[in-house]
Design a protein around this motif. Structure first.
Motif, PDB file in Angstrom:
ATOM      1  N   GLY A 171       5.285 -13.859 -10.566  1.00 16.72           N
ATOM      2  CA  GLY A 171       6.067 -12.636 -10.642  1.00 16.72           C
ATOM      3  C   GLY A 171       5.377 -11.471  -9.965  1.00 16.72           C
ATOM      4  N   LYS A 172       4.051 -11.413 -10.100  1.00 16.24           N
ATOM      5  CA  LYS A 172       3.267 -10.336  -9.493  1.00 16.24           C
ATOM      6  C   LYS A 172       3.344 -10.396  -7.973  1.00 16.24           C
ATOM      7  N   GLU A 173       3.202 -11.606  -7.418  1.00 11.27           N
ATOM      8  CA  GLU A 173       3.261 -11.758  -5.969  1.00 11.27           C
ATOM      9  C   GLU A 173       4.674 -11.526  -5.451  1.00 11.27           C
ATOM     10  N   LEU A 174       5.672 -12.027  -6.174  1.00 13.88           N
ATOM     11  CA  LEU A 174       7.063 -11.842  -5.779  1.00 13.88           C
ATOM     12  C   LEU A 174       7.437 -10.375  -5.789  1.00 13.88           C
ATOM     13  N   ASP A 175       6.904  -9.633  -6.750  1.00 14.76           N
ATOM     14  CA  ASP A 175       7.165  -8.201  -6.852  1.00 14.76           C
ATOM     15  C   ASP A 175       6.652  -7.460  -5.616  1.00 14.76           C
ATOM     16  N   SER A 176       5.466  -7.822  -5.160  1.00  9.25           N
ATOM     17  CA  SER A 176       4.894  -7.176  -3.980  1.00  9.25           C
ATOM     18  C   SER A 176       5.707  -7.493  -2.725  1.00  9.25           C
ATOM     19  N   LEU A 177       6.185  -8.732  -2.625  1.00 10.58           N
ATOM     20  CA  LEU A 177       6.994  -9.110  -1.462  1.00 10.58           C
ATOM     21  C   LEU A 177       8.306  -8.325  -1.432  1.00 10.58           C
ATOM     22  N   ALA A 178       8.921  -8.154  -2.597  1.00  8.38           N
ATOM     23  CA  ALA A 178      10.162  -7.380  -2.671  1.00  8.38           C
ATOM     24  C   ALA A 178       9.899  -5.917  -2.341  1.00  8.38           C
ATOM     25  N   ASP A 179       8.806  -5.373  -2.875  1.00  7.95           N
ATOM     26  CA  ASP A 179       8.459  -3.971  -2.615  1.00  7.95           C
ATOM     27  C   ASP A 179       8.168  -3.716  -1.138  1.00  7.95           C
ATOM     28  N   LEU A 180       7.629  -4.729  -0.465  1.00  5.18           N
ATOM     29  CA  LEU A 180       7.316  -4.558   0.949  1.00  5.18           C
ATOM     30  C   LEU A 180       8.573  -4.271   1.764  1.00  5.18           C
ATOM     31  N   VAL A 181       9.686  -4.894   1.372  1.00  2.52           N
ATOM     32  CA  VAL A 181      10.947  -4.640   2.068  1.00  2.52           C
ATOM     33  C   VAL A 181      11.547  -3.310   1.615  1.00  2.52           C
ATOM     34  N   THR A 182      11.712  -3.160   0.292  1.00  2.00           N
ATOM     35  CA  THR A 182      12.387  -1.980  -0.244  1.00  2.00           C
ATOM     36  C   THR A 182      11.614  -0.698   0.026  1.00  2.00           C
ATOM     37  N   SER A 183      10.304  -0.734  -0.197  1.00  2.00           N
ATOM     38  CA  SER A 183       9.491   0.485  -0.093  1.00  2.00           C
ATOM     39  C   SER A 183       8.553   0.496   1.102  1.00  2.00           C
ATOM     40  N   GLY A 184       8.629  -0.538   1.952  1.00  2.00           N
ATOM     41  CA  GLY A 184       7.766  -0.596   3.117  1.00  2.00           C
ATOM     42  C   GLY A 184       8.527  -0.681   4.427  1.00  2.00           C
ATOM     43  N   LEU A 185       9.413  -1.651   4.529  1.00  2.00           N
ATOM     44  CA  LEU A 185      10.150  -1.846   5.773  1.00  2.00           C
ATOM     45  C   LEU A 185      11.248  -0.805   5.954  1.00  2.00           C
ATOM     46  N   VAL A 186      11.929  -0.441   4.859  1.00  2.61           N
ATOM     47  CA  VAL A 186      13.004   0.552   4.961  1.00  2.61           C
ATOM     48  C   VAL A 186      12.472   1.911   5.436  1.00  2.61           C
ATOM     49  N   PRO A 187      11.426   2.475   4.822  1.00  2.00           N
ATOM     50  CA  PRO A 187      10.907   3.751   5.347  1.00  2.00           C
ATOM     51  C   PRO A 187      10.341   3.625   6.757  1.00  2.00           C
ATOM     52  N   GLY A 188       9.800   2.445   7.088  1.00  4.93           N
ATOM     53  CA  GLY A 188       9.320   2.235   8.452  1.00  4.93           C
ATOM     54  C   GLY A 188      10.459   2.354   9.455  1.00  4.93           C
ATOM     55  N   GLN A 189      11.629   1.793   9.107  1.00  6.26           N
ATOM     56  CA  GLN A 189      12.782   1.880   9.980  1.00  6.26           C
ATOM     57  C   GLN A 189      13.309   3.310  10.089  1.00  6.26           C
ATOM     58  N   VAL A 190      13.304   4.034   8.968  1.00  9.70           N
ATOM     59  CA  VAL A 190      13.745   5.436   8.992  1.00  9.70           C
ATOM     60  C   VAL A 190      12.811   6.264   9.862  1.00  9.70           C
ATOM     61  N   MET A 191      11.503   6.020   9.741  1.00  8.26           N
ATOM     62  CA  MET A 191      10.553   6.766  10.571  1.00  8.26           C
ATOM     63  C   MET A 191      10.691   6.381  12.035  1.00  8.26           C
ATOM     64  N   TYR A 192      11.014   5.131  12.319  1.00  8.44           N
ATOM     65  CA  TYR A 192      11.307   4.714  13.698  1.00  8.44           C
ATOM     66  C   TYR A 192      12.407   5.598  14.275  1.00  8.44           C
ATOM     67  N   TRP A 193      13.478   5.809  13.499  1.00  7.05           N
ATOM     68  CA  TRP A 193      14.589   6.634  13.981  1.00  7.05           C
ATOM     69  C   TRP A 193      14.170   8.097  14.139  1.00  7.05           C
ATOM     70  N   LEU A 194      13.410   8.612  13.177  1.00  7.76           N
ATOM     71  CA  LEU A 194      12.978  10.006  13.255  1.00  7.76           C
ATOM     72  C   LEU A 194      12.138  10.265  14.506  1.00  7.76           C
ATOM     73  N   ILE A 195      11.224   9.345  14.810  1.00  9.85           N
ATOM     74  CA  ILE A 195      10.397   9.498  16.011  1.00  9.85           C
ATOM     75  C   ILE A 195      11.255   9.353  17.266  1.00  9.85           C
ATOM     76  N   SER A 196      12.165   8.384  17.254  1.00  3.16           N
ATOM     77  CA  SER A 196      13.055   8.176  18.396  1.00  3.16           C
ATOM     78  C   SER A 196      13.919   9.409  18.651  1.00  3.16           C
ATOM     79  N   TYR A 197      14.416   9.994  17.581  1.00  5.19           N
ATOM     80  CA  TYR A 197      15.261  11.187  17.684  1.00  5.19           C
ATOM     81  C   TYR A 197      14.476  12.359  18.267  1.00  5.19           C
ATOM     82  N   SER A 198      13.217  12.464  17.863  1.00  4.56           N
ATOM     83  CA  SER A 198      12.372  13.569  18.339  1.00  4.56           C
ATOM     84  C   SER A 198      11.865  13.339  19.755  1.00  4.56           C
ATOM     85  N   ALA A 199      11.768  12.056  20.163  1.00  8.06           N
ATOM     86  CA  ALA A 199      11.193  11.731  21.470  1.00  8.06           C
ATOM     87  C   ALA A 199      12.257  11.583  22.552  1.00  8.06           C
ATOM     88  N   ALA A 200      13.498  11.888  22.230  1.00  9.35           N
ATOM     89  CA  ALA A 200      14.611  11.649  23.163  1.00  9.35           C
ATOM     90  C   ALA A 200      14.466  12.405  24.477  1.00  9.35           C
TER      91      ALA A 200
END
Length: 233
Positions: free
Chosen positions: A60-89
Protein backbone atom coordinates in the motif's frame (compact mmCIF):
# COMPACT_ATOMS: atom_id res chain seq x y z
CA UNK A 1 -11.04 -8.61 1.34
CA UNK A 2 -10.94 -5.61 3.69
CA UNK A 3 -7.16 -5.28 3.26
CA UNK A 4 -7.76 -4.33 -0.39
CA UNK A 5 -10.06 -1.40 0.44
CA UNK A 6 -7.21 1.10 1.03
CA UNK A 7 -5.51 -0.11 -2.16
CA UNK A 8 -8.74 0.45 -4.08
CA UNK A 9 -8.88 4.04 -2.77
CA UNK A 10 -5.26 4.51 -3.83
CA UNK A 11 -6.03 3.24 -7.32
CA UNK A 12 -8.98 5.64 -7.49
CA UNK A 13 -6.53 8.42 -6.58
CA UNK A 14 -4.39 7.30 -9.52
CA UNK A 15 -7.47 7.25 -11.76
CA UNK A 16 -8.30 10.82 -10.73
CA UNK A 17 -4.71 11.82 -11.46
CA UNK A 18 -4.95 10.36 -14.96
CA UNK A 19 -8.15 12.30 -15.62
CA UNK A 20 -6.58 15.49 -14.20
CA UNK A 21 -3.63 14.95 -16.56
CA UNK A 22 -5.99 14.57 -19.51
CA UNK A 23 -7.56 17.95 -18.70
CA UNK A 24 -4.17 19.55 -18.05
CA UNK A 25 -3.06 18.47 -21.53
CA UNK A 26 -5.98 20.41 -23.04
CA UNK A 27 -5.43 23.40 -20.70
CA UNK A 28 -8.78 22.86 -18.97
CA UNK A 29 -7.17 23.69 -15.64
CA UNK A 30 -10.47 24.15 -13.80
CA UNK A 31 -11.32 20.50 -14.38
CA UNK A 32 -7.72 19.47 -13.77
CA UNK A 33 -7.94 21.19 -10.38
CA UNK A 34 -11.25 19.46 -9.61
CA UNK A 35 -9.92 15.96 -10.34
CA UNK A 36 -6.69 16.76 -8.52
CA UNK A 37 -8.67 17.70 -5.41
CA UNK A 38 -10.68 14.50 -5.64
CA UNK A 39 -7.46 12.52 -5.99
CA UNK A 40 -5.72 14.01 -2.95
CA UNK A 41 -8.92 13.55 -0.92
CA UNK A 42 -8.79 9.85 -1.74
CA UNK A 43 -5.06 9.94 -0.95
CA UNK A 44 -5.90 11.15 2.57
CA UNK A 45 -8.58 8.55 3.12
CA UNK A 46 -6.60 5.54 1.90
CA UNK A 47 -4.10 5.94 4.73
CA UNK A 48 -6.85 6.78 7.20
CA UNK A 49 -8.86 3.69 6.26
CA UNK A 50 -5.75 1.50 6.36
CA UNK A 51 -5.07 2.60 9.94
CA UNK A 52 -8.70 2.14 11.00
CA UNK A 53 -8.88 -1.35 9.50
CA UNK A 54 -5.31 -2.12 10.67
CA UNK A 55 -4.32 -3.35 7.23
CA UNK A 56 -1.34 -1.09 6.46
CA UNK A 57 1.17 -2.85 4.24
CA UNK A 58 4.41 -2.18 2.31
CA UNK A 59 2.45 -2.76 -0.91
CA UNK A 60 0.00 0.00 0.00
CA UNK A 61 2.86 2.37 0.81
CA UNK A 62 4.54 1.82 -2.56
CA UNK A 63 1.24 1.98 -4.45
CA UNK A 64 0.43 5.26 -2.72
CA UNK A 65 3.68 6.82 -3.93
CA UNK A 66 3.06 5.65 -7.50
CA UNK A 67 -0.42 7.20 -7.48
CA UNK A 68 0.91 10.43 -5.96
CA UNK A 69 3.56 10.66 -8.66
CA UNK A 70 0.83 11.02 -11.27
CA UNK A 71 -1.66 13.13 -9.30
CA UNK A 72 0.83 15.41 -7.55
CA UNK A 73 3.88 15.04 -9.80
CA UNK A 74 3.02 14.58 -13.45
CA UNK A 75 -0.04 16.85 -13.47
CA UNK A 76 1.80 19.94 -12.11
CA UNK A 77 4.70 19.13 -14.43
CA UNK A 78 2.32 19.32 -17.39
CA UNK A 79 0.79 22.58 -16.14
CA UNK A 80 4.26 24.09 -15.75
CA UNK A 81 5.12 22.88 -19.26
CA UNK A 82 2.20 24.98 -20.53
CA UNK A 83 3.09 27.99 -18.39
CA UNK A 84 6.66 28.03 -19.73
CA UNK A 85 5.44 27.45 -23.29
CA UNK A 86 2.96 30.31 -22.96
CA UNK A 87 5.68 32.63 -21.66
CA UNK A 88 8.25 31.53 -24.26
CA UNK A 89 5.97 32.03 -27.28
CA UNK A 90 7.73 35.21 -28.38
CA UNK A 91 11.32 34.01 -27.97
CA UNK A 92 11.74 32.08 -31.21
CA UNK A 93 10.72 28.61 -32.34
CA UNK A 94 13.76 26.76 -30.97
CA UNK A 95 13.41 28.14 -27.45
CA UNK A 96 9.64 27.77 -27.57
CA UNK A 97 9.97 24.09 -28.49
CA UNK A 98 12.69 22.98 -26.08
CA UNK A 99 12.42 25.19 -22.99
CA UNK A 100 8.92 24.10 -21.82
CA UNK A 101 10.25 20.60 -21.13
CA UNK A 102 12.00 22.15 -18.10
CA UNK A 103 8.56 22.10 -16.47
CA UNK A 104 8.84 18.33 -16.09
CA UNK A 105 11.73 18.85 -13.69
CA UNK A 106 8.93 19.26 -11.16
CA UNK A 107 7.82 15.70 -11.94
CA UNK A 108 11.36 14.42 -11.42
CA UNK A 109 11.76 16.36 -8.16
CA UNK A 110 8.38 15.04 -6.97
CA UNK A 111 9.44 11.46 -7.74
CA UNK A 112 12.65 11.93 -5.78
CA UNK A 113 10.77 13.42 -2.83
CA UNK A 114 8.22 10.60 -2.77
CA UNK A 115 10.99 7.99 -2.79
CA UNK A 116 12.84 9.78 0.03
CA UNK A 117 9.61 10.21 2.01
CA UNK A 118 9.11 6.43 2.12
CA UNK A 119 12.52 6.05 3.76
CA UNK A 120 12.41 9.11 6.04
CA UNK A 121 11.32 8.40 9.61
CA UNK A 122 11.45 12.08 10.65
CA UNK A 123 8.17 13.09 8.98
CA UNK A 124 5.61 11.30 11.12
CA UNK A 125 4.29 14.47 12.82
CA UNK A 126 5.28 17.24 10.41
CA UNK A 127 6.68 17.66 6.92
CA UNK A 128 10.27 18.35 6.00
CA UNK A 129 10.27 19.98 2.60
CA UNK A 130 7.16 21.00 0.68
CA UNK A 131 4.67 18.11 0.31
CA UNK A 132 3.93 17.16 -3.30
CA UNK A 133 0.15 17.87 -3.00
CA UNK A 134 0.84 21.42 -1.73
CA UNK A 135 3.30 22.05 -4.56
CA UNK A 136 0.87 20.63 -7.12
CA UNK A 137 -1.98 22.76 -5.76
CA UNK A 138 0.18 25.88 -6.10
CA UNK A 139 1.12 25.18 -9.72
CA UNK A 140 -2.24 23.90 -11.00
CA UNK A 141 -4.13 26.86 -9.53
CA UNK A 142 -1.46 29.19 -10.91
CA UNK A 143 -2.09 27.72 -14.35
CA UNK A 144 -5.82 28.29 -13.88
CA UNK A 145 -5.25 31.95 -12.92
CA UNK A 146 -3.13 32.61 -16.01
CA UNK A 147 -5.42 30.65 -18.35
CA UNK A 148 -8.49 32.55 -17.19
CA UNK A 149 -6.55 35.82 -16.94
CA UNK A 150 -7.75 36.25 -13.36
CA UNK A 151 -5.48 38.61 -11.38
CA UNK A 152 -2.57 37.51 -13.57
CA UNK A 153 -2.60 37.51 -17.39
CA UNK A 154 0.90 36.09 -17.85
CA UNK A 155 4.07 35.20 -15.99
CA UNK A 156 7.41 36.36 -17.45
CA UNK A 157 9.57 33.55 -18.78
CA UNK A 158 12.17 34.13 -16.06
CA UNK A 159 9.32 33.89 -13.53
CA UNK A 160 8.14 30.49 -14.74
CA UNK A 161 11.69 29.14 -14.69
CA UNK A 162 12.26 30.57 -11.20
CA UNK A 163 9.04 28.96 -9.93
CA UNK A 164 10.14 25.64 -11.44
CA UNK A 165 13.53 25.84 -9.74
CA UNK A 166 12.01 26.94 -6.42
CA UNK A 167 9.51 24.06 -6.52
CA UNK A 168 12.25 21.49 -7.12
CA UNK A 169 14.34 22.91 -4.28
CA UNK A 170 11.47 23.22 -1.78
CA UNK A 171 10.21 19.70 -2.49
CA UNK A 172 13.55 18.23 -1.43
CA UNK A 173 14.72 20.83 1.09
CA UNK A 174 15.28 20.38 4.82
CA UNK A 175 12.78 23.14 5.59
CA UNK A 176 10.55 22.00 8.43
CA UNK A 177 6.96 23.04 7.78
CA UNK A 178 4.17 23.67 10.25
CA UNK A 179 2.50 20.52 11.50
CA UNK A 180 -1.18 20.88 10.70
CA UNK A 181 -2.23 18.53 13.50
CA UNK A 182 -3.44 20.08 16.78
CA UNK A 183 -2.15 18.48 19.99
CA UNK A 184 -4.20 21.06 21.91
CA UNK A 185 -6.25 24.09 20.94
CA UNK A 186 -4.51 26.81 22.94
CA UNK A 187 -3.67 30.03 21.11
CA UNK A 188 -0.20 30.11 22.67
CA UNK A 189 0.85 26.77 21.17
CA UNK A 190 -1.02 27.15 17.89
CA UNK A 191 -0.83 30.86 17.05
CA UNK A 192 0.76 30.34 13.62
CA UNK A 193 -1.71 27.58 12.74
CA UNK A 194 -4.68 29.75 13.65
CA UNK A 195 -3.15 32.61 11.67
CA UNK A 196 -2.75 30.33 8.65
CA UNK A 197 -6.35 29.18 9.02
CA UNK A 198 -7.58 32.78 9.22
CA UNK A 199 -5.54 33.84 6.19
CA UNK A 200 -6.82 30.84 4.22
CA UNK A 201 -10.48 31.51 5.00
CA UNK A 202 -10.22 35.22 4.14
CA UNK A 203 -8.38 34.54 0.88
CA UNK A 204 -10.79 31.79 -0.18
CA UNK A 205 -13.79 34.02 0.46
CA UNK A 206 -12.27 36.90 -1.49
CA UNK A 207 -10.50 35.03 -4.30
CA UNK A 208 -11.94 31.49 -4.40
CA UNK A 209 -9.62 29.03 -6.21
CA UNK A 210 -7.26 31.86 -7.14
CA UNK A 211 -6.32 32.04 -3.45
CA UNK A 212 -4.45 28.72 -3.38
CA UNK A 213 -1.02 30.00 -4.50
CA UNK A 214 -1.14 32.71 -1.82
CA UNK A 215 -2.22 30.19 0.82
CA UNK A 216 0.72 27.92 -0.01
CA UNK A 217 3.09 30.90 0.13
CA UNK A 218 1.61 31.90 3.50
CA UNK A 219 2.12 28.32 4.73
CA UNK A 220 5.80 28.41 3.76
CA UNK A 221 6.42 31.89 5.22
CA UNK A 222 4.69 31.10 8.51
CA UNK A 223 6.72 27.90 8.73
CA UNK A 224 9.93 29.91 8.32
CA UNK A 225 8.74 32.28 11.07
CA UNK A 226 8.01 29.30 13.31
CA UNK A 227 11.46 27.83 12.69
CA UNK A 228 13.13 31.16 13.52
CA UNK A 229 11.16 31.40 16.78
CA UNK A 230 12.28 27.90 17.76
CA UNK A 231 15.89 28.74 17.03
CA UNK A 232 15.72 31.86 19.22
CA UNK A 233 14.09 29.99 22.08
Amino acid sequence: MKKQIPNLLTLLNLFCGIIALRYALSQAFDWALFWFFLGITLDFFDGFVARILKVSSPLGKELDSLADLVTSGLVPGQVMYWLISYSAAHYGQTLHFFLPFAGYLITLASAYRLACFNLDTRQSDSFIGLPTPANALFIISLGLIVKQAVYLKAIPLWGTLLITLASCVLLNSNLRLLALKFKDFSIKNNLLKYLLLLISVVLLVLMRESAFPLIILAYILLSVVGNLKKEKS
